[in-house]
Design a protein around this motif. Structure first.
Motif, PDB file in Angstrom:
ATOM      1  N   ALA A 188     -18.101  -2.721  -0.324  1.00  0.00           N
ATOM      2  CA  ALA A 188     -18.983  -3.585  -1.116  1.00  0.00           C
ATOM      3  C   ALA A 188     -18.163  -4.713  -1.739  1.00  0.00           C
ATOM      4  CB  ALA A 188     -19.695  -2.771  -2.189  1.00  0.00           C
ATOM      5  N   ARG A 189     -16.910  -4.415  -2.109  1.00  0.00           N
ATOM      6  CA  ARG A 189     -16.028  -5.440  -2.671  1.00  0.00           C
ATOM      7  C   ARG A 189     -15.850  -6.591  -1.687  1.00  0.00           C
ATOM      8  NH1 ARG A 189      -9.708  -4.877  -2.357  1.00  0.00           N
ATOM      9  NH2 ARG A 189     -10.354  -5.551  -0.305  1.00  0.00           N
ATOM     10  N   ASN A 190     -15.587  -6.266  -0.429  1.00  0.00           N
ATOM     11  CA  ASN A 190     -15.404  -7.316   0.577  1.00  0.00           C
ATOM     12  C   ASN A 190     -16.659  -8.164   0.721  1.00  0.00           C
ATOM     13  OD1 ASN A 190     -12.851  -6.341   0.986  1.00  0.00           O
ATOM     14  ND2 ASN A 190     -13.108  -5.941   3.164  1.00  0.00           N
ATOM     15  N   MET A 191     -17.821  -7.517   0.682  1.00  0.00           N
ATOM     16  CA  MET A 191     -19.073  -8.266   0.795  1.00  0.00           C
ATOM     17  C   MET A 191     -19.233  -9.189  -0.410  1.00  0.00           C
ATOM     18  SD  MET A 191     -21.755  -9.099   2.449  1.00  0.00           S
ATOM     19  CE  MET A 191     -22.099  -7.900   3.699  1.00  0.00           C
ATOM     20  N   ARG A 192     -18.936  -8.707  -1.610  1.00  0.00           N
ATOM     21  CA  ARG A 192     -19.040  -9.551  -2.811  1.00  0.00           C
ATOM     22  C   ARG A 192     -18.078 -10.735  -2.729  1.00  0.00           C
ATOM     23  NH1 ARG A 192     -19.190  -4.476  -5.224  1.00  0.00           N
ATOM     24  NH2 ARG A 192     -17.021  -4.681  -5.919  1.00  0.00           N
ATOM     25  N   ILE A 193     -16.863 -10.487  -2.261  1.00  0.00           N
ATOM     26  CA  ILE A 193     -15.876 -11.566  -2.134  1.00  0.00           C
ATOM     27  C   ILE A 193     -16.374 -12.617  -1.147  1.00  0.00           C
ATOM     28  CG2 ILE A 193     -13.585 -12.120  -1.188  1.00  0.00           C
ATOM     29  CD1 ILE A 193     -12.598  -9.492  -2.493  1.00  0.00           C
ATOM     30  N   PHE A 194     -16.880 -12.180   0.002  1.00  0.00           N
ATOM     31  CA  PHE A 194     -17.360 -13.116   1.025  1.00  0.00           C
ATOM     32  C   PHE A 194     -18.507 -13.967   0.476  1.00  0.00           C
ATOM     33  CE2 PHE A 194     -19.646 -14.468   4.811  1.00  0.00           C
ATOM     34  CZ  PHE A 194     -18.618 -14.888   5.625  1.00  0.00           C
ATOM     35  N   ILE A 195     -19.442 -13.335  -0.208  1.00  0.00           N
ATOM     36  CA  ILE A 195     -20.580 -14.067  -0.776  1.00  0.00           C
ATOM     37  C   ILE A 195     -20.096 -15.046  -1.851  1.00  0.00           C
ATOM     38  CG2 ILE A 195     -22.670 -13.827  -2.190  1.00  0.00           C
ATOM     39  CD1 ILE A 195     -23.165 -11.167  -0.599  1.00  0.00           C
ATOM     40  N   HIS A 196     -19.232 -14.579  -2.739  1.00  0.00           N
ATOM     41  CA  HIS A 196     -18.704 -15.436  -3.803  1.00  0.00           C
ATOM     42  C   HIS A 196     -18.039 -16.684  -3.221  1.00  0.00           C
ATOM     43  CE1 HIS A 196     -16.435 -16.736  -7.330  1.00  0.00           C
ATOM     44  NE2 HIS A 196     -15.350 -16.738  -6.567  1.00  0.00           N
ATOM     45  N   THR A 198     -14.704 -15.692   9.150  1.00  0.00           N
ATOM     46  CA  THR A 198     -15.794 -14.902   9.734  1.00  0.00           C
ATOM     47  C   THR A 198     -15.304 -13.601  10.345  1.00  0.00           C
ATOM     48  OG1 THR A 198     -15.735 -16.170  11.803  1.00  0.00           O
ATOM     49  CG2 THR A 198     -17.324 -16.878  10.113  1.00  0.00           C
ATOM     50  N   SER A 199     -13.991 -13.435  10.472  1.00  0.00           N
ATOM     51  CA  SER A 199     -13.474 -12.153  10.952  1.00  0.00           C
ATOM     52  C   SER A 199     -13.170 -11.208   9.781  1.00  0.00           C
ATOM     53  CB  SER A 199     -12.234 -12.348  11.823  1.00  0.00           C
ATOM     54  OG  SER A 199     -11.155 -12.812  11.044  1.00  0.00           O
ATOM     55  N   PHE A 200     -13.327 -11.686   8.546  1.00  0.00           N
ATOM     56  CA  PHE A 200     -13.138 -10.854   7.364  1.00  0.00           C
ATOM     57  C   PHE A 200     -14.171  -9.733   7.391  1.00  0.00           C
ATOM     58  CE2 PHE A 200     -13.978 -10.207   2.706  1.00  0.00           C
ATOM     59  CZ  PHE A 200     -12.766  -9.611   2.409  1.00  0.00           C
ATOM     60  N   ASP A 201     -13.728  -8.496   7.292  1.00  0.00           N
ATOM     61  CA  ASP A 201     -14.605  -7.333   7.468  1.00  0.00           C
ATOM     62  C   ASP A 201     -15.435  -7.068   6.212  1.00  0.00           C
ATOM     63  OD1 ASP A 201     -15.890  -5.049   8.237  1.00  0.00           O
ATOM     64  OD2 ASP A 201     -14.070  -3.867   8.568  1.00  0.00           O
ATOM     65  N   THR A 202     -16.633  -7.621   6.201  1.00  0.00           N
ATOM     66  CA  THR A 202     -17.530  -7.427   5.057  1.00  0.00           C
ATOM     67  C   THR A 202     -18.158  -6.043   5.061  1.00  0.00           C
ATOM     68  OG1 THR A 202     -19.355  -8.421   6.275  1.00  0.00           O
ATOM     69  CG2 THR A 202     -18.074  -9.875   4.841  1.00  0.00           C
ATOM     70  N   ILE A 252     -11.009 -16.304   0.022  1.00  0.00           N
ATOM     71  CA  ILE A 252     -11.054 -14.885   0.405  1.00  0.00           C
ATOM     72  C   ILE A 252      -9.676 -14.254   0.229  1.00  0.00           C
ATOM     73  CG2 ILE A 252     -11.312 -13.293   2.357  1.00  0.00           C
ATOM     74  CD1 ILE A 252     -13.590 -15.186   3.350  1.00  0.00           C
ATOM     75  N   ASP A 253      -8.643 -14.924   0.733  1.00  0.00           N
ATOM     76  CA  ASP A 253      -7.284 -14.396   0.600  1.00  0.00           C
ATOM     77  C   ASP A 253      -6.915 -14.183  -0.870  1.00  0.00           C
ATOM     78  OD1 ASP A 253      -6.972 -14.478   3.359  1.00  0.00           O
ATOM     79  OD2 ASP A 253      -5.812 -16.357   3.336  1.00  0.00           O
ATOM     80  N   GLU A 254      -7.211 -15.172  -1.709  1.00  0.00           N
ATOM     81  CA  GLU A 254      -6.868 -15.091  -3.130  1.00  0.00           C
ATOM     82  C   GLU A 254      -7.656 -13.997  -3.837  1.00  0.00           C
ATOM     83  OE1 GLU A 254      -4.451 -16.979  -4.898  1.00  0.00           O
ATOM     84  OE2 GLU A 254      -3.852 -17.312  -2.819  1.00  0.00           O
ATOM     85  N   GLN A 255      -8.940 -13.889  -3.528  1.00  0.00           N
ATOM     86  CA  GLN A 255      -9.783 -12.874  -4.169  1.00  0.00           C
ATOM     87  C   GLN A 255      -9.345 -11.457  -3.772  1.00  0.00           C
ATOM     88  OE1 GLN A 255     -12.272 -13.123  -6.463  1.00  0.00           O
ATOM     89  NE2 GLN A 255     -11.923 -15.323  -6.613  1.00  0.00           N
ATOM     90  N   VAL A 256      -9.025 -11.264  -2.494  1.00  0.00           N
ATOM     91  CA  VAL A 256      -8.558  -9.944  -2.041  1.00  0.00           C
ATOM     92  C   VAL A 256      -7.260  -9.583  -2.743  1.00  0.00           C
ATOM     93  CG1 VAL A 256      -7.662  -8.663  -0.047  1.00  0.00           C
ATOM     94  CG2 VAL A 256      -9.776  -9.973   0.175  1.00  0.00           C
ATOM     95  N   GLY A 296      -6.157  -3.112  -8.661  1.00  0.00           N
ATOM     96  CA  GLY A 296      -6.413  -1.747  -8.219  1.00  0.00           C
ATOM     97  C   GLY A 296      -7.843  -1.521  -7.722  1.00  0.00           C
ATOM     98  N   GLU A 297      -8.499  -2.582  -7.311  1.00  0.00           N
ATOM     99  CA  GLU A 297      -9.878  -2.454  -6.811  1.00  0.00           C
ATOM    100  C   GLU A 297      -9.933  -2.625  -5.315  1.00  0.00           C
ATOM    101  OE1 GLU A 297     -12.805  -4.659  -8.963  1.00  0.00           O
ATOM    102  OE2 GLU A 297     -11.774  -4.320 -10.846  1.00  0.00           O
TER     103      GLU A 297
END
Length: 132
Positions: free
Chosen positions: A91-99, A83-87, A120-124, A131-132
């Motif tokens: 937009a990428r962070n928001m997509r990762i959090f939702i996924h 929940t401290s992950f900065d969504t 989240i760690d793996e997706q980031v 390169g995204e």
């Protein structure tokens, strides 16, 4: 009218976050009321999450109280991390959090926070390697 005012204080922080209004549009006392409402909502959410975590761990470990205790500690730490992950950073962070949130929901309205945090760690890491 009091209910409407309370509702405005609950919605206003979201309007601030998305840039629909600026903080300057609210008085100091209105901003303080919004802060109090936001903190109350977050406390309620954390209390509900702890209840969900306890139920999740009870389902996972039944009468093994040592493992339930371990599970609760692990889930709480992972919830704080996830929940401290900065969504709001991208937009990428928001997509990762939702996924990850959708992937690690247990079907009973609860989240496996340990696996969500790992996801989240793996997706980031994968997104950054691409390169995204």
């Amino acid at each position: 009218m009091a209910g409407m005012v309370k509702s405005v204080y609950l919605v206003a922080p979201m309007l601030l976050l998305c840039g629909a209004v600026s903080a300057a549009e609210f008085s100091k006392s209105e901003r303080a009321a919004m802060d109090r409402a936001t903190h109350a909502i977050m406390r309620d959410r954390q209390n509900n999450e702890l209840t969900d975590i306890k139920a999740f761990c009870a389902d996972q470990w039944g009468d093994d109280y040592v493992m339930r205790k371990h599970c609760i500690g692990q889930q709480r730490a992972s919830m704080l991390k996830a929940t401290s992950f900065d969504t709001t950073a991208s937009a990428r962070n928001m997509r990762i959090f939702i996924h990850c949130g959708e992937q690690w929901a247990d079907g009973k309205g609860r989240t496996d926070w340990f696996m969500m945090s790992h996801c989240i760690d793996e997706q980031v890491a994968a997104a950054e390697s691409l390169g995204e």
